[in-house]
Structures are given as structure tokens and as C-alpha cells.
Design a protein around this motif. Structure first.
Motif, PDB file in Angstrom:
ATOM      1  N   GLU A  77      52.466  -9.090  72.963  1.00 22.91           N
ATOM      2  CA  GLU A  77      53.564  -8.885  72.027  1.00 22.91           C
ATOM      3  C   GLU A  77      53.807  -7.397  71.784  1.00 22.91           C
ATOM      4  O   GLU A  77      52.873  -6.613  71.650  1.00 22.91           O
ATOM      5  N   ASN A  78      55.079  -7.018  71.687  1.00 26.28           N
ATOM      6  CA  ASN A  78      55.439  -5.625  71.464  1.00 26.28           C
ATOM      7  C   ASN A  78      55.008  -5.108  70.095  1.00 26.28           C
ATOM      8  O   ASN A  78      54.751  -3.928  69.933  1.00 26.28           O
ATOM      9  N   PHE A  79      54.931  -6.001  69.082  1.00 26.37           N
ATOM     10  CA  PHE A  79      54.604  -5.537  67.746  1.00 26.37           C
ATOM     11  C   PHE A  79      53.177  -5.000  67.656  1.00 26.37           C
ATOM     12  O   PHE A  79      52.836  -4.304  66.713  1.00 26.37           O
ATOM     13  N   LEU A  80      52.337  -5.285  68.643  1.00 23.14           N
ATOM     14  CA  LEU A  80      50.987  -4.739  68.631  1.00 23.14           C
ATOM     15  C   LEU A  80      50.991  -3.225  68.879  1.00 23.14           C
ATOM     16  O   LEU A  80      50.013  -2.548  68.610  1.00 23.14           O
ATOM     17  N   LEU A  81      52.106  -2.713  69.394  1.00 21.42           N
ATOM     18  CA  LEU A  81      52.201  -1.300  69.738  1.00 21.42           C
ATOM     19  C   LEU A  81      52.853  -0.454  68.655  1.00 21.42           C
ATOM     20  O   LEU A  81      52.877   0.767  68.756  1.00 21.42           O
ATOM     21  N   ILE A  82      53.393  -1.087  67.614  1.00 21.36           N
ATOM     22  CA  ILE A  82      54.087  -0.341  66.558  1.00 21.36           C
ATOM     23  C   ILE A  82      53.270  -0.404  65.266  1.00 21.36           C
ATOM     24  O   ILE A  82      52.384  -1.243  65.132  1.00 21.36           O
ATOM     25  N   PRO A  83      53.566   0.465  64.308  1.00 21.15           N
ATOM     26  CA  PRO A  83      52.829   0.448  63.028  1.00 21.15           C
ATOM     27  C   PRO A  83      52.956  -0.907  62.326  1.00 21.15           C
ATOM     28  O   PRO A  83      53.928  -1.643  62.522  1.00 21.15           O
ATOM     29  N   LEU A  84      51.985  -1.196  61.489  1.00 18.18           N
ATOM     30  CA  LEU A  84      51.975  -2.462  60.754  1.00 18.18           C
ATOM     31  C   LEU A  84      53.124  -2.513  59.751  1.00 18.18           C
ATOM     32  O   LEU A  84      53.446  -1.514  59.116  1.00 18.18           O
ATOM     33  N   PRO A  85      53.730  -3.698  59.597  1.00 18.63           N
ATOM     34  CA  PRO A  85      54.808  -3.835  58.617  1.00 18.63           C
ATOM     35  C   PRO A  85      54.277  -3.737  57.189  1.00 18.63           C
ATOM     36  O   PRO A  85      53.085  -3.834  56.944  1.00 18.63           O
ATOM     37  N   GLU A  86      55.182  -3.579  56.255  1.00 21.94           N
ATOM     38  CA  GLU A  86      54.834  -3.450  54.839  1.00 21.94           C
ATOM     39  C   GLU A  86      55.138  -4.725  54.058  1.00 21.94           C
ATOM     40  O   GLU A  86      55.100  -4.708  52.834  1.00 21.94           O
TER      41      GLU A  86
ATOM     42  N   ASN B 265      38.655 -10.403  71.805  1.00 22.00           N
ATOM     43  CA  ASN B 265      38.035  -9.533  70.812  1.00 22.00           C
ATOM     44  C   ASN B 265      39.028  -8.501  70.281  1.00 22.00           C
ATOM     45  O   ASN B 265      39.044  -8.194  69.087  1.00 22.00           O
ATOM     46  N   MET B 266      39.864  -7.962  71.164  1.00 25.72           N
ATOM     47  CA  MET B 266      40.882  -6.998  70.750  1.00 25.72           C
ATOM     48  C   MET B 266      41.877  -7.664  69.792  1.00 25.72           C
ATOM     49  O   MET B 266      42.266  -7.090  68.779  1.00 25.72           O
ATOM     50  N   LEU B 267      42.238  -8.889  70.095  1.00 24.39           N
ATOM     51  CA  LEU B 267      43.163  -9.619  69.229  1.00 24.39           C
ATOM     52  C   LEU B 267      42.539  -9.877  67.855  1.00 24.39           C
ATOM     53  O   LEU B 267      43.229  -9.809  66.833  1.00 24.39           O
ATOM     54  N   GLU B 268      41.242 -10.141  67.828  1.00 23.36           N
ATOM     55  CA  GLU B 268      40.551 -10.341  66.553  1.00 23.36           C
ATOM     56  C   GLU B 268      40.628  -9.068  65.708  1.00 23.36           C
ATOM     57  O   GLU B 268      40.828  -9.124  64.493  1.00 23.36           O
ATOM     58  N   THR B 269      40.519  -7.923  66.351  1.00 17.00           N
ATOM     59  CA  THR B 269      40.636  -6.651  65.640  1.00 17.00           C
ATOM     60  C   THR B 269      42.026  -6.494  65.038  1.00 17.00           C
ATOM     61  O   THR B 269      42.176  -6.071  63.893  1.00 17.00           O
ATOM     62  N   HIS B 270      43.059  -6.865  65.802  1.00 17.29           N
ATOM     63  CA  HIS B 270      44.429  -6.796  65.284  1.00 17.29           C
ATOM     64  C   HIS B 270      44.604  -7.733  64.085  1.00 17.29           C
ATOM     65  O   HIS B 270      45.286  -7.384  63.116  1.00 17.29           O
ATOM     66  N   ILE B 271      44.006  -8.908  64.151  1.00 20.87           N
ATOM     67  CA  ILE B 271      44.083  -9.843  63.027  1.00 20.87           C
ATOM     68  C   ILE B 271      43.420  -9.230  61.797  1.00 20.87           C
ATOM     69  O   ILE B 271      43.970  -9.281  60.686  1.00 20.87           O
ATOM     70  N   GLN B 272      42.246  -8.636  61.976  1.00 21.34           N
ATOM     71  CA  GLN B 272      41.536  -8.041  60.847  1.00 21.34           C
ATOM     72  C   GLN B 272      42.338  -6.906  60.205  1.00 21.34           C
ATOM     73  O   GLN B 272      42.379  -6.799  58.977  1.00 21.34           O
ATOM     74  N   PHE B 273      42.961  -6.060  61.033  1.00 20.16           N
ATOM     75  CA  PHE B 273      43.804  -4.996  60.483  1.00 20.16           C
ATOM     76  C   PHE B 273      44.914  -5.578  59.617  1.00 20.16           C
ATOM     77  O   PHE B 273      45.222  -5.063  58.545  1.00 20.16           O
ATOM     78  N   ARG B 274      45.525  -6.640  60.082  1.00 22.23           N
ATOM     79  CA  ARG B 274      46.620  -7.254  59.335  1.00 22.23           C
ATOM     80  C   ARG B 274      46.125  -7.918  58.048  1.00 22.23           C
ATOM     81  O   ARG B 274      46.792  -7.856  57.025  1.00 22.23           O
ATOM     82  N   ARG B 275      44.967  -8.529  58.096  1.00 23.15           N
ATOM     83  CA  ARG B 275      44.421  -9.138  56.876  1.00 23.15           C
ATOM     84  C   ARG B 275      44.108  -8.077  55.822  1.00 23.15           C
ATOM     85  O   ARG B 275      44.348  -8.282  54.630  1.00 23.15           O
ATOM     86  N   VAL B 276      43.566  -6.961  56.273  1.00 21.81           N
ATOM     87  CA  VAL B 276      43.292  -5.856  55.340  1.00 21.81           C
ATOM     88  C   VAL B 276      44.597  -5.367  54.720  1.00 21.81           C
ATOM     89  O   VAL B 276      44.672  -5.127  53.510  1.00 21.81           O
ATOM     90  N   ARG B 277      45.635  -5.233  55.543  1.00 20.42           N
ATOM     91  CA  ARG B 277      46.932  -4.777  55.032  1.00 20.42           C
ATOM     92  C   ARG B 277      47.494  -5.783  54.030  1.00 20.42           C
ATOM     93  O   ARG B 277      48.014  -5.400  52.989  1.00 20.42           O
ATOM     94  N   VAL B 278      47.390  -7.084  54.333  1.00 17.15           N
ATOM     95  CA  VAL B 278      47.866  -8.122  53.410  1.00 17.15           C
ATOM     96  C   VAL B 278      47.127  -7.999  52.085  1.00 17.15           C
ATOM     97  O   VAL B 278      47.751  -8.018  51.011  1.00 17.15           O
ATOM     98  N   ASN B 279      45.805  -7.857  52.133  1.00 18.16           N
ATOM     99  CA  ASN B 279      45.025  -7.747  50.894  1.00 18.16           C
ATOM    100  C   ASN B 279      45.409  -6.507  50.107  1.00 18.16           C
ATOM    101  O   ASN B 279      45.515  -6.554  48.875  1.00 18.16           O
ATOM    102  N   ARG B 280      45.627  -5.409  50.803  1.00 17.81           N
ATOM    103  CA  ARG B 280      46.024  -4.171  50.133  1.00 17.81           C
ATOM    104  C   ARG B 280      47.387  -4.337  49.463  1.00 17.81           C
ATOM    105  O   ARG B 280      47.591  -3.899  48.327  1.00 17.81           O
ATOM    106  N   LEU B 281      48.314  -4.980  50.167  1.00 20.07           N
ATOM    107  CA  LEU B 281      49.638  -5.203  49.592  1.00 20.07           C
ATOM    108  C   LEU B 281      49.573  -6.141  48.389  1.00 20.07           C
ATOM    109  O   LEU B 281      50.288  -5.951  47.403  1.00 20.07           O
ATOM    110  N   LYS B 282      48.728  -7.156  48.464  1.00 20.33           N
ATOM    111  CA  LYS B 282      48.573  -8.071  47.332  1.00 20.33           C
ATOM    112  C   LYS B 282      48.014  -7.348  46.107  1.00 20.33           C
ATOM    113  O   LYS B 282      48.416  -7.626  44.972  1.00 20.33           O
ATOM    114  N   LEU B 283      47.079  -6.417  46.346  1.00 18.39           N
ATOM    115  CA  LEU B 283      46.535  -5.646  45.225  1.00 18.39           C
ATOM    116  C   LEU B 283      47.601  -4.789  44.551  1.00 18.39           C
ATOM    117  O   LEU B 283      47.563  -4.564  43.355  1.00 18.39           O
ATOM    118  N   ARG B 284      48.555  -4.319  45.335  1.00 15.24           N
ATOM    119  CA  ARG B 284      49.656  -3.494  44.809  1.00 15.24           C
ATOM    120  C   ARG B 284      50.749  -4.367  44.172  1.00 15.24           C
ATOM    121  O   ARG B 284      51.679  -3.846  43.571  1.00 15.24           O
TER     122      ARG B 284
END
Length: 83
Positions: free
Chosen positions: A2-11, A61-80
Motif C-alpha cells: 500500500e502507498n500509505f505506508l510510504l507517507i506520514p501517519l494521518p491525524e 514483521n515489518m507490517l506488525e511494526t506499522h500496526i504498532q506505530f498506528r496504534r501508538v498514534r491512535v492512543n496519542r490522539l485519544k489522549l488529546r
């Protein structure tokens, strides 16, 4: 891939969750293909797929890393308090 793996994470949480679902589907495809290749291996006939299995495991394994990055971002956004 997927192309979205190459761009910054959404907000937006919804976009991140959609991406997680897509990545999980790709991860499942990798797992299924690994299982298929392992089932097709035949020691007596000398049929092995080590390179393919290794490559798919690395991709999974690389895909798992991408999932973890997104989960961290979701949690950070929820805190905000974002949506």
C-alpha cells in the motif's frame, strides 16, 4: 504494498484504524502464504521454500511494526481528545 505506508501517519483516528485493518489483512495473507509454502515442502523430494518463507516472515514483521506505530498514534490522539 500500500502507498500509505510510504507517507506520514494521518491525524485522524478513523483513517488510522482503516489503515490498521488493511495492514492486518496483508499480514494475514503473508501468514496464509507461509503456511501454504510450508505445507508444500517435501523433504524426500528436496522441495523447500526457505527464501520465500523468510521474505514473507520479514514482511509480516515489518507490517506488525506499522500496526504498532498506528496504534501508538491512535492512543496519542485519544489522549488529546481528537476524533
Amino acid at each position: 504494498m500500500e502507498n500509505f505506508l510510504l507517507i506520514p501517519l494521518p491525524e485522524k483516528i478513523a483513517e488510522l484504524e482503516e489503515q490498521i485493518a488493511v495492514i492486518q489483512a496483508e499480514q494475514k495473507r503473508c501468514t496464509d502464504t507461509i503456511r501454504e509454502l510450508m505445507a508444500r515442502e517435501d523433504m524426500e523430494k528436496g522441495i523447500f521454500f526457505p527464501a520465500e518463507i523468510h521474505e514473507l516472515t520479514q514482511q509480516k514483521n515489518m507490517l506488525e511494526t506499522h500496526i504498532q506505530f498506528r496504534r501508538v498514534r491512535v492512543n496519542r490522539l485519544k489522549l488529546r481528545g481528537a476524533r
